[in-house]
Scaffold this active site. Structure first.
Site, PDB file in Angstrom:
ATOM      1  N   HIS A 148       3.108   3.481  -8.912  1.00 51.35           N
ATOM      2  CA  HIS A 148       2.994   2.046  -9.162  1.00 51.35           C
ATOM      3  C   HIS A 148       4.268   1.513  -9.830  1.00 51.35           C
ATOM      4  O   HIS A 148       4.718   0.401  -9.537  1.00 51.35           O
ATOM      5  CB  HIS A 148       1.773   1.751 -10.026  1.00 51.35           C
ATOM      6  CG  HIS A 148       0.472   2.065  -9.351  1.00 51.35           C
ATOM      7  ND1 HIS A 148       0.085   1.472  -8.160  1.00 51.35           N
ATOM      8  CD2 HIS A 148      -0.527   2.931  -9.693  1.00 51.35           C
ATOM      9  CE1 HIS A 148      -1.097   1.939  -7.806  1.00 51.35           C
ATOM     10  NE2 HIS A 148      -1.490   2.823  -8.714  1.00 51.35           N
ATOM     11  N   SER A 169      -6.814  -5.812  -5.983  1.00 52.41           N
ATOM     12  CA  SER A 169      -7.973  -6.402  -5.311  1.00 52.41           C
ATOM     13  C   SER A 169      -9.200  -6.387  -6.216  1.00 52.41           C
ATOM     14  O   SER A 169      -9.250  -5.674  -7.231  1.00 52.41           O
ATOM     15  CB  SER A 169      -8.287  -5.633  -4.027  1.00 52.41           C
ATOM     16  OG  SER A 169      -8.881  -4.384  -4.336  1.00 52.41           O
ATOM     17  N   LEU A 219      11.447 -20.447  -3.821  1.00 51.59           N
ATOM     18  CA  LEU A 219      10.452 -19.521  -3.273  1.00 51.59           C
ATOM     19  C   LEU A 219       9.184 -19.668  -4.084  1.00 51.59           C
ATOM     20  O   LEU A 219       9.225 -19.709  -5.317  1.00 51.59           O
ATOM     21  CB  LEU A 219      10.946 -18.068  -3.327  1.00 51.59           C
ATOM     22  CG  LEU A 219       9.933 -16.992  -2.916  1.00 51.59           C
ATOM     23  CD1 LEU A 219       9.590 -17.099  -1.437  1.00 51.59           C
ATOM     24  CD2 LEU A 219      10.475 -15.593  -3.235  1.00 51.59           C
ATOM     25  N   GLY A 227       0.241   5.211  -4.758  1.00 48.30           N
ATOM     26  CA  GLY A 227      -0.366   6.450  -5.229  1.00 48.30           C
ATOM     27  C   GLY A 227       0.011   7.645  -4.384  1.00 48.30           C
ATOM     28  O   GLY A 227       0.328   8.722  -4.903  1.00 48.30           O
ATOM     29  N   ARG A 228      -0.004   7.467  -3.059  1.00 50.94           N
ATOM     30  CA  ARG A 228       0.358   8.579  -2.166  1.00 50.94           C
ATOM     31  C   ARG A 228       1.828   8.954  -2.315  1.00 50.94           C
ATOM     32  O   ARG A 228       2.194  10.132  -2.209  1.00 50.94           O
ATOM     33  CB  ARG A 228       0.036   8.200  -0.722  1.00 50.94           C
ATOM     34  CG  ARG A 228      -1.440   8.345  -0.372  1.00 50.94           C
ATOM     35  CD  ARG A 228      -1.749   7.786   0.997  1.00 50.94           C
ATOM     36  NE  ARG A 228      -1.719   6.328   1.000  1.00 50.94           N
ATOM     37  CZ  ARG A 228      -1.513   5.590   2.080  1.00 50.94           C
ATOM     38  NH1 ARG A 228      -1.281   6.171   3.245  1.00 50.94           N
ATOM     39  NH2 ARG A 228      -1.534   4.275   2.012  1.00 50.94           N
ATOM     40  N   GLU A 245     -11.874  -5.013  -5.528  1.00 45.06           N
ATOM     41  CA  GLU A 245     -12.413  -3.652  -5.436  1.00 45.06           C
ATOM     42  C   GLU A 245     -11.639  -2.651  -6.286  1.00 45.06           C
ATOM     43  O   GLU A 245     -12.173  -1.586  -6.643  1.00 45.06           O
ATOM     44  CB  GLU A 245     -12.413  -3.193  -3.977  1.00 45.06           C
ATOM     45  CG  GLU A 245     -13.372  -3.959  -3.073  1.00 45.06           C
ATOM     46  CD  GLU A 245     -12.872  -5.338  -2.677  1.00 45.06           C
ATOM     47  OE1 GLU A 245     -13.701  -6.178  -2.275  1.00 45.06           O
ATOM     48  OE2 GLU A 245     -11.650  -5.591  -2.788  1.00 45.06           O
ATOM     49  N   ILE A 283      -6.934  -5.344   7.099  1.00 44.90           N
ATOM     50  CA  ILE A 283      -6.490  -6.356   6.140  1.00 44.90           C
ATOM     51  C   ILE A 283      -7.216  -6.269   4.804  1.00 44.90           C
ATOM     52  O   ILE A 283      -6.846  -6.966   3.854  1.00 44.90           O
ATOM     53  CB  ILE A 283      -6.595  -7.781   6.718  1.00 44.90           C
ATOM     54  CG1 ILE A 283      -8.032  -8.116   7.098  1.00 44.90           C
ATOM     55  CG2 ILE A 283      -5.682  -7.934   7.908  1.00 44.90           C
ATOM     56  CD1 ILE A 283      -8.192  -9.554   7.561  1.00 44.90           C
ATOM     57  N   SER A 284      -8.231  -5.419   4.710  1.00 43.21           N
ATOM     58  CA  SER A 284      -8.837  -5.039   3.432  1.00 43.21           C
ATOM     59  C   SER A 284      -9.193  -6.224   2.529  1.00 43.21           C
ATOM     60  O   SER A 284      -8.818  -6.265   1.352  1.00 43.21           O
ATOM     61  CB  SER A 284      -7.902  -4.076   2.683  1.00 43.21           C
ATOM     62  OG  SER A 284      -7.755  -2.876   3.406  1.00 43.21           O
ATOM     63  N   ASP A 325       0.834  -1.205   0.000  1.00 45.75           N
ATOM     64  CA  ASP A 325       0.000   0.000   0.000  1.00 45.75           C
ATOM     65  C   ASP A 325       0.871   1.257   0.000  1.00 45.75           C
ATOM     66  O   ASP A 325       1.924   1.299   0.646  1.00 45.75           O
ATOM     67  CB  ASP A 325      -0.896  -0.009   1.244  1.00 45.75           C
ATOM     68  CG  ASP A 325      -2.044   0.970   1.132  1.00 45.75           C
ATOM     69  OD1 ASP A 325      -2.304   1.475   0.023  1.00 45.75           O
ATOM     70  OD2 ASP A 325      -2.686   1.245   2.161  1.00 45.75           O
ATOM     71  N   GLY A 326       0.390   2.287  -0.708  1.00 46.35           N
ATOM     72  CA  GLY A 326       1.039   3.588  -0.654  1.00 46.35           C
ATOM     73  C   GLY A 326       1.671   4.058  -1.947  1.00 46.35           C
ATOM     74  O   GLY A 326       2.280   5.136  -1.978  1.00 46.35           O
TER      75      GLY A 326
END
Length: 252
Positions: free
Chosen positions: A37, A65, A131, A23-24, A67, A195-196, A20-21
């Site tokens: 991004h 996501s 991995l 865009g900001r 959404e 946790i969205s 997350d973050g």
């Protein structure tokens, strides 16, 4: 006591991350969100490098996501171009390093070209074991559980399963990633503390760690702080501290 119920494991087997973050990060620099991004792609490489160096078995990244399809059309379009570009650029290197790539989510919502690249990436890296890199794209935890319920309902309708046979283990076997260890540690960057709709079933006993750092700013030192914090926690899984201190009395 099983190896999964103690507090001694200092390195998580499975790390789950909400990135997350982006865009900001761009907005603070007065740049278009898509620039954030792009910058976030570097942090993905940092995370993969860290997991390979530490021997972490599974890394699950929340890339897009369910959404997120509701975001502005130009941003979604730019994200799809970035996603396609990353698939074209990174898969050979991941394959060379022994990383197995897997995608979870509503794949049918992507373009045919992107789905084809997803399928090709999975096929190319299927034999790798250093991995397991899981990309959650067009994914939602509620969708995941609803999908599992539909599969079980179909089994009942087909006479393959009786309703009374459905328990947590049976349902869990239809949730995505049921073949992998559950996440031990969840990290979210960007300052939000939720946790969205990410891995709702799988995160039931996962340790949560949040940071205000924006995703493009991620570095190995931040990841190490999260691991250090995780290693100091006592994971009880519903048991008591006294039970964990007496391994012979702990139920398997």
């Amino acid at each position: 006591m099983s190896s999964e119920t103690g507090s001694a494991a200092r390195i998580p087997r499975h790390l789950a991350v909400i990135m997350d973050g982006n865009g900001r990060w761009a907005q603070r620099r007065r740049r278009p969100r898509v620039i954030g991004h792009r910058a976030g792609a570097r942090a993905v490489n940092v995370c993969v490098d860290f997991c390979l160096a530490k021997g972490i078995e599974v890394l699950t990244l929340f890339a897009f996501s369910s959404e997120n399809w509701g975001r502005p059309e130009d941003e979604v379009g730019a994200l799809m171009k970035l996603f396609m570009g990353a698939l074209e650029r990174e898969v050979d290197e991941l394959d060379r390093r022994g990383v197995r790539v897997r995608f979870i989510g509503e794949r049918e919502r992507f373009s045919d070209a992107i789905v084809a690249r997803m399928d090709a990436a999975e096929a190319q890296t299927a034999g790798n074991a250093k991995l397991h890199l899981v990309i959650a794209a067009s994914y939602g935890g509620r969708w995941d559980i609803a999908r599992a319920a539909r599969l079980l309902a179909q089994d009942v309708a087909d006479g393959k399963l009786r309703p009374e046979e459905i328990d947590e283990q049976v349902l869990g076997g239809r949730i995505t990633l049921s073949d992998l260890p559950a996440p031990d540690l969840f990290i979210r960057t960007g300052g939000e503390k939720r946790i969205s709709n990410f891995l709702l079933w799988q995160l039931a006993y996962t340790e949560l760690w949040f940071t205000d750092l924006l995703w493009p700013e991620l570095d190995a030192a931040t990841l190490q702080r999260a691991i250090d914090d995780y290693s100091g926690r006592e994971r009880r899984f519903g048991l008591t501290g006294a039970q964990l201190a007496a391994p012979d009395e702990t139920p398997e």
